[in-house]
Structures are given as structure tokens and as C-alpha cells.
Design an enzyme around this catalytic site. Sequence first.
Site, PDB file in Angstrom:
ATOM      1  N   HIS A 122       0.812  -1.236   0.000  1.00 45.45           N
ATOM      2  CA  HIS A 122       0.000   0.000   0.000  1.00 45.45           C
ATOM      3  C   HIS A 122       0.838   1.275   0.000  1.00 45.45           C
ATOM      4  CE1 HIS A 122       0.215   0.995   4.390  1.00 45.45           C
ATOM      5  NE2 HIS A 122       0.162  -0.301   4.596  1.00 45.45           N
ATOM      6  N   GLU A 153      -4.964   2.301   2.851  1.00 47.53           N
ATOM      7  CA  GLU A 153      -4.998   1.079   3.665  1.00 47.53           C
ATOM      8  C   GLU A 153      -5.140   1.426   5.129  1.00 47.53           C
ATOM      9  OE1 GLU A 153      -3.487  -2.322   6.078  1.00 47.53           O
ATOM     10  OE2 GLU A 153      -2.842  -0.234   6.033  1.00 47.53           O
ATOM     11  N   HIS A 175       3.946   2.586  12.822  1.00 46.07           N
ATOM     12  CA  HIS A 175       3.119   3.797  12.995  1.00 46.07           C
ATOM     13  C   HIS A 175       3.794   4.834  13.890  1.00 46.07           C
ATOM     14  CE1 HIS A 175      -0.836   1.415  11.991  1.00 46.07           C
ATOM     15  NE2 HIS A 175       0.089   1.315  11.044  1.00 46.07           N
TER      16      HIS A 175
END
Lengths: 481, 481
Positions: free
Chosen positions: A291, A337, A436
Site C-alpha cells: 500500500h 490502507e 506507525h
Amino acid sequence: MLRERLAFFGALCAILVSINLVTADSNECELPPGLREEIAQYQPVVDSIFQHIVSGEYAGKTWQSLLEFTDRFGPRLTGSKQLEDAIDFAVQEMIAEGLDNVHTEEAIVSHWQRGREWAELVEPFQKNLPMLGLGKSVGTAPEGIRAEVIAVESFEEFENFTADQVEGKIVVFAPAWVGYGPTGRYRYDSPSVAAKKGAAAVLIRSMTPFSIGTPHTGTLSYVPEVPRIPAAAITVEDAMLLLRKYRRGDKMVIHLKMDAMNLDPTISRNTIGELEGHTFKNTSVVVVSGHMDSWDVGTGASDDAGGVFVSWKAVTFLKAMGLRPRRTIRAIYWTAEEQYLEGASEYERQHSDGEKDEFNVFFESDSGTFEPTGLDFSGNNDAQCIFAEIAKLMTSYDEFTFTEGSVGSDIGNWVRRGFPGVSLRNKNENYFWYHHTEGDTIELEDPAALDRITALWAATAYVIADLSIDIPKDVVSYDSK
Amino acid sequence: MLRERLAFFGALCAILVSINLVTADSNECELPPGLREEIAQYQPVVDSIFQHIVSGEYAGKTWQSLLEFTDRFGPRLTGSKQLEDAIDFAVQEMIAEGLDNVHTEEAIVSHWQRGREWAELVEPFQKNLPMLGLGKSVGTAPEGIRAEVIAVESFEEFENFTADQVEGKIVVFAPAWVGYGPTGRYRYDSPSVAAKKGAAAVLIRSMTPFSIGTPHTGTLSYVPEVPRIPAAAITVEDAMLLLRKYRRGDKMVIHLKMDAMNLDPTISRNTIGELEGHTFKNTSVVVVSGHMDSWDVGTGASDDAGGVFVSWKAVTFLKAMGLRPRRTIRAIYWTAEEQYLEGASEYERQHSDGEKDEFNVFFESDSGTFEPTGLDFSGNNDAQCIFAEIAKLMTSYDEFTFTEGSVGSDIGNWVRRGFPGVSLRNKNENYFWYHHTEGDTIELEDPAALDRITALWAATAYVIADLSIDIPKDVVSYDSK
């Protein structure tokens, strides 16, 4: 709800939980007549693909392209100009490389903006609380929320609190890390769980087994009809500090300020480039994918520019080597995504008519591109038998192993509906240290590891796309999923 | 300047660079008659100290006290109420424990406040740059500084830039990590080096060999007569990204906002508690020490509450065991170490009259309190001979080793002036991962490791304080240092 929950586990960008089904032992398989011999004949072309990519003229190029891309576009949050610029760039580059049918397909996507944000413990002592607002969270009022703190370790513990106790409070959820699936539901569900009892905001312990004071973002999901309250991730260290203090009876006040906003949905694009099959063009397509979007921290090198580039360069290098298989290999770089598979879901909808004919196998790399260790295959027993036979072609490179397993975040819906799937396995034990965070950058990527992944990806996709038969599938239709 | 530089290396809170002088082999030493036998007789008391602290009634208590302290007061920035509250608490607790002569001694200290701060890359793409302003940095104007970027790897590279090129720019220094001493000078010197050529602000690569997007604070030093410009640390990852982009010729603009302020100097306190000697009370004192202040990130558990608590509890446990040595063991918790040894320097000034008689040996723990591996001793050859003999008492515990080495940040001035010094060695290979970050918290501390350190500290200090002779010293007077 089950569907939502399944989608959530799929969406939990990317750990692959291996589920041991029956291990396909090709000796017990009844392969179609001649297929074993046919597959064995691919050994020279597999060797050539590995040679060119791992030690030949393409060595180092996947990493170099990934570096230039992440340096040029930075993080690629859905809805940002940076993401769309990156997509435009990919289209131009793939055209320049001579790939076939290069184009994009639009998807309506969420458009969340972080804005300025901070959190601070103001009583009983002053301490900054490094944080990242969760994706899709609403913001606070301009002056922020200044409220007393409740801290719990689990939903079960929170059940003991009455609405009177929770009303107007900032609730801290500090679940122990037991893995991204089970712990991840706190990121997803906490805001609505707390809001149902009148909480003013939620802070969660970051989803990671290891921390150096690093917050981890990721998306939440608000339950309809429940008030939407601001939610952010704080560090493991601070979450545990707040939990200990709360359990000792210390009165704590936190000041939370988030300018986050959910803007109107906008348009992004799935990005597509192909190595067109010499016999089948738009049927029995083999998809290789990752992605394109990321969170707005770090540069999303590992999540998931790495997946994009091994898929992209696998096709590029096969093309440059003059290898054109029977079926089309289609590289897709999904958009949005991180917003809950929005790009892949839109693509699935758009291709649901006739998809049983259109697609054969889906590949995805979205759990890191560290040192590769093999592939996970999903599919019915016949598919596993063929995959196991193909895998024998690769086992001389490094110490690759190949197992049945559940695969996929973006390709998860197809796989659950019975399409055969392939996912990368790699030494991603520390993947969630960086996931993240501002630490998801090119520093995580190694040129030699990327070469080996690209080679494994290219060789496996090529053999599957060139076989005399399709990989068998038992597809449940899109409408009945 | 040399003195400043020496002080700086001392101030670089805490890595101990072992310098191999002549290793004292006690077989080659001519110890005073009977001393070897005298020292050997301490084995039973050393054994008893270890037994009580490591496996007896005090096991786990150092960690428990450290936990409660850091949870209660949080980070302890010089000038903050939290630091002064922590000092008050230590005084009360030490009185409650029955320590002798518990009191504080005032020191005038810097009073820097961080305030709100952020940095953002705004061209050619948008990216938050996690950062921590450097201690003593001035702030920006309220609207911040929005300026073009220059990025270099070294001072040598920066020499090639003219004032015209630098004027009004934000200069990024991204030196490779080669250790806290050599790399640390970029944190210290960069602001004035850049300001001399008219830079608007400085951003430095954080001082660490490993990063998960974590900025590291620490003090800077402005050169007199050079304009004081704002300075902050950004992450390793972002510093390298900016350096690569600059070298490629990308025009970059950063928006930097810092509300930092240097307020008027204020009063803090060095904190003192003793186990008074039965023969010598205020002469030939053995000092055990760590520093009470921390940066305003994490909770300063490792830097340096750990050092405070092993020193404090060593004295507390000796007292509780009814062991009173010939000389006084004085626990000192320095204030304002992070502000450039301000507390220790003031103490040195206040005690400079007659200090040759007042002090015998200085202990300090300020390089982490991970698993202990031994001690570093500094001092003249005669001192080393005695230390080596004492060390034999400890070698049966774990696999402690004892070497000559340079010791000290807070005690560095005394040691350089010829007082014998003792520093803890521990498995602090990853110390700088966490140093001056939000990750410096109780999670770094292990109960069993702390017990072993406290035991080692208590036993060594006890034997030194109880010997029939002082440890020899060659002291250069304070005035001529």
C-alpha cells in the site's frame, strides 16, 4: 459486527498470524499429470531471476528506489498532496520503465488531518505526555480538555466503573502487549467504550512491545450513535505511570489539546502497472501488491513503501529481463490502507463483476521488508499442493521456508473469499517497535534484504503466472461475503 | 577555554571512559605493614552486607523506593517545584530512617523553562519533526522562525559556508554518533558556531546510537558575545533525512517554535545525609553520590535517580545493620547536574577551605544503574594499590571486575584535583538509547541489579571508611585548579 471485526483484524495493518492448517506435503498431493515435471523445468529461469536481482545488474536498486521515493515524498497520509504526488510519480516512472497498462483507479477515501496536538499531566506534577492522536479521531475544543484521569488495564476492569464515575473524565487504557491482534482492539474500540459512559477523551497505551518514549498512531473506529470523543496514543512508559498512580489513589489531571479534523471524503487512487501476459491479458491475473499510503509520521518506509517497491520492482525487473509469462502480473499499490482498507475495498467493489475470471492469485507484502525467510500461502488443498511444488524452486536461496497460513490485510477480503494468497515472511520480530511511529524510516531497510525479497516475489509470481494451469480456488462471491 | 572544555567533558552526564593507566597489581604494591591482613579481615562484614541487601531483608527495597520516588515526583528539572519537593521528601525520609546530620546546602542554579515547542518541515513536503529544545536555549519569537535549511555533518563541513550563505538560515548539524564525548560537542558548541555566521536557529541530530524517532535533550553552552539563537535536538532519522535532501539540492523550509525561557537564577539545594563515623566525624569523609535533578522528560529514573538511591540506600542499610565505620560516609544528592554541575561546583566552592582534611574518597554513580559489573577507581599509585586489595573482597559476588579509570561527572573536579574516586561500572551499553529522553523511566531499572549495586556500594564504602588509614591522595588546591 462479525464482518466489522473480521475486517478489523484484516485491517490491523499487517502482522501475519500463521495458522497451521494441514501442511501440504507434495508427496501426498495428487498433482495434475505432468505438473511436477513442468514446475521443475522453471529452475533455470528462477535461478536467472535471483542472479539478476540479488547479485547482478539490479542488485541494490530496490533499496535505492525506495530511498529516493521516501526522501522525496515523505509520509503519505490519505488525503494529503504528498500521497497524490507520490502516486503521480509512480505512474510516470512505471510508464518510463515500459510497464503495461499503467493507470490509476479512483477510490473515495477518508480525509483526516492531525493538526497541532499535545497532552500534559498538570496534576499532581507537570509532565509532557508525548502522544499521537489516533486516525479519524475528532479534535478537542480549541482550549483543549482539562479533566481528571481514570486509568484501567482492560475493558473488563472498566466494566466496574459507573457512568457517574466516568462522566467528564479522561480515561487511560493501559493494556499489556500480547500481540497486535488482541491488544489492537483497545486502539480500535476504546473511544466508544469510554464514550458510552460519558468520558471526555481517551488515551491508550501505544501498541508496541518496546518503547523509548515513542507514541504509535493508528486508526480508531467509532461506533455509530455513540458520541465521538478525542482519542490519542501515549507512550507505554507514561501509560504505566498513570496506571500505577491511579491505582495508588493519586488524583491526576491531564490537559489534552488536539486540532484533529475529519474533512469531507476525498478522492485518491489505487495505482496499477502490469507485465501483460502473452496469452491471458485480463483474466487469471496474478496481483502483487503493497500500500502506497502511510501514517503522517516517519516516512512509512516499512509500512508500506517497502511492500510497494518489492512488488513494483519485481514486475520492472521481469520486464527488463524480457520475461513475459502466460498470464498478466499486475502490480497494485493500494491507497488508504491505513484508513481501513478503503482503497482495496473500493477496488474489490469495482472488480466484483467477473472477478472469478479476472483474478488468479493475490500477493501482498505489508508486514515489513526485513530479511526474508519465506512465504505464507493460503488457499484450498489443491492450491497448497501446487504452491508446495513451486516452493521447491526457491529453497536453495537463503533458507526460505514456505507454509500455509492466513495472509493479508489489503488482500484479506479476497483470501477469505477463497482466492489463493501469498504473503511475505521476514525477520520482523521488531516490526512493532517502529510501526506507525516517527521511527518508520529508511533506516529500517537493508539493500541486500530487499533484493532477496524482490527476487523471491518476482520468481514466485512469474512461475505462477506462467504455469499451464490456474492455481485452483473456491471463491465465494463478493455479494455473499 | 581548556577549563571550560574539561568541565564540559566532565559535565557530559556520565559515560565513563576507561583509561588504562598502570594496572595496580597488589602483588607489586608495597602496602603499609599489616594492611593486607587488615583488609582481609573485612571479608565477613562484606559477606554480611551482600547477604542482607541481595537476598535478605533489604532485597528489592532500593528498586521499590526508586519506583515510589519517580512515580511521586516525576521529572525533576532544575528550578522546578518538583525537584524541590523531591529534595524535601528525601530530607524527611532520611530523618525518619535515623540518618545523621540530614540537611541541605543551598546553591544558586540556572532556571530554564521549556514551554511549548514544535518543529515542522513545511517545504518541500510537510512533516512534523519531533524535537526537544536544548537546555538553556533561548526561545523563538511567538510566531516562531520560518527559514530555509542548511544541513551539514560536521563543523569542518560548516567551515566551508560563508556568512552570506548562513545568514537567517536554520542550520542542521547531523554528526555521526561516535560516542558521547566527541559527538556531544555538537550539542554544546553548535549554537554559537552557527550564530557566528548569522544563523537563525540550530537543530542537531540527537546524541544516540539508536533511535525509534526519539529526540534527546541536554544542555548547550553559548559563547559570550555571540548572539544566542534557539537550538533543539531532532531525531536521528529526521536529521539524516534533512542531510540527504540538502546534499541533493532540495530547498527545504522549517518552521520552528520554542517558548523556552531562561528565568532569573534561583536557589536549589544539595541534599546530605550521613552515617557518622565513630572516630572521625567531619574529616576524611567518604562521599557516595548521585544527582537529584533530571531533565524534564521521562522521570529521570536512570539519570540519575538510580545513582541517588544506591547511594542513599547504601547508607540507610549500613545504618540499619548497626555498622558504624571509623569515618563518616556522607550521601550527597547533587542538584543541577544537568545544568552543568552547578550544584557540585557550588558545594566544592563552599567546602574548599580545609577540604584536604574534610574529604577522603568520592563515589559517584551517574552512568546508569543496570546490571553491575564492577567499579572504576581513580587516584595515585598508592591509592590504586589499596583499592585493588579492597576489590578482592568483592570479587566473589557476580563477576565484578575493578580497574583504574577516569571517573565522574559531578565528582570530576575533585578527582582531577587528585582526590581518589570510585565510579560504578554496569551493563550500560544501551544507556544512550534512553539518555535525556522520554524513555528514561523506571522500566530501565531492575530490582536485582539495584540490590547488587547497593551492596557493592555499601560494602566498598564501608571498608574504605573503616580502614586504619586514609586512602592516599595528591590534592591540587581548589584555587589552583
